[in-house]
Design a protein around this motif. Structure first.
Motif, PDB file in Angstrom:
ATOM      1  N   LYS A  53      -4.790  15.957  -7.242  1.00 12.04           N
ATOM      2  CA  LYS A  53      -3.612  16.843  -7.291  1.00 12.04           C
ATOM      3  C   LYS A  53      -3.087  16.921  -8.715  1.00 12.04           C
ATOM      4  N   GLY A  54      -2.810  18.155  -9.148  1.00 12.96           N
ATOM      5  CA  GLY A  54      -2.283  18.367 -10.491  1.00 12.96           C
ATOM      6  C   GLY A  54      -3.321  18.327 -11.593  1.00 12.96           C
ATOM      7  N   THR A  55      -4.605  18.304 -11.248  1.00 12.65           N
ATOM      8  CA  THR A  55      -5.680  18.288 -12.248  1.00 12.65           C
ATOM      9  C   THR A  55      -6.513  19.560 -12.117  1.00 12.65           C
ATOM     10  N   VAL A  56      -7.489  19.723 -12.991  1.00  9.75           N
ATOM     11  CA  VAL A  56      -8.387  20.880 -12.910  1.00  9.75           C
ATOM     12  C   VAL A  56      -9.237  20.833 -11.640  1.00  9.75           C
ATOM     13  N   ALA A  57      -9.255  19.690 -10.979  1.00  6.56           N
ATOM     14  CA  ALA A  57     -10.059  19.541  -9.758  1.00  6.56           C
ATOM     15  C   ALA A  57      -9.213  19.584  -8.483  1.00  6.56           C
ATOM     16  N   GLU A  58      -7.959  20.007  -8.593  1.00  8.01           N
ATOM     17  CA  GLU A  58      -7.140  20.104  -7.381  1.00  8.01           C
ATOM     18  C   GLU A  58      -7.773  21.116  -6.432  1.00  8.01           C
ATOM     19  N   GLY A  59      -7.960  20.726  -5.189  1.00  7.62           N
ATOM     20  CA  GLY A  59      -8.574  21.589  -4.187  1.00  7.62           C
ATOM     21  C   GLY A  59     -10.096  21.626  -4.226  1.00  7.62           C
ATOM     22  N   ALA A  60     -10.715  20.871  -5.133  1.00  8.02           N
ATOM     23  CA  ALA A  60     -12.182  20.861  -5.238  1.00  8.02           C
ATOM     24  C   ALA A  60     -12.807  20.159  -4.037  1.00  8.02           C
ATOM     25  N   ARG A  61     -14.011  20.601  -3.678  1.00  5.49           N
ATOM     26  CA  ARG A  61     -14.782  19.934  -2.629  1.00  5.49           C
ATOM     27  C   ARG A  61     -15.430  18.689  -3.209  1.00  5.49           C
TER      28      ARG A  61
END
Length: 119
Positions: A53-61
């Motif tokens: 959360k809050g990173t470039v990978a938020e919501g990533a699989r």
């Protein structure tokens, strides 16, 4: 729960890669996880969602490529497949089996998006 520290380590790898390579969004993180690594995949998934959360990978699989467990049986002098640490040799039944593969966990690949040129 060591999965939280593993997820934090993954976040560090993703953030370092984003800075070095200039991508703006991560769609998926592909991990290789060995059968003998003692990683609980579902616990890691939960922790992954929390720390991203809050990173470039938020919501990533988070995708997992399993790695089979292997060991070296000393009496047989053979490489054998094992499902768990301390399993006996499937050929001779000896417990003198040294794990040789499937103990690792690593980030294999990132599916990313980059910012359009000039933005």
């Amino acid at each position: 729960m060591h999965e939280m520290s593993l997820a934090e380590g993954i976040r560090g790898i993703v953030e370092d890669a984003a800075i070095a390579q200039g991508f703006t969004k991560v769609n998926a993180v592909v991990l290789e996880v060995g059968a003998l690594s003692s990683v609980e995949i579902e616990a890691l998934r939960f922790c992954f969602e929390v720390v991203m959360k809050g990173t470039v990978a938020e919501g990533a699989r988070m995708e997992v490529d399993p790695i089979a467990g292997t060991g070296w049986c000393m009496p047989c002098a053979k490489s054998v497949a094992i499902d768990q640490l301390y399993d006996p040799c499937p050929h001779c039944g000896s417990y003198q089996v040294q794990a040789t593969g499937g103990t690792e966990m690593r980030v294999k690949a990132l599916d990313v998006q980059t910012a359009p040129a000039g933005v």
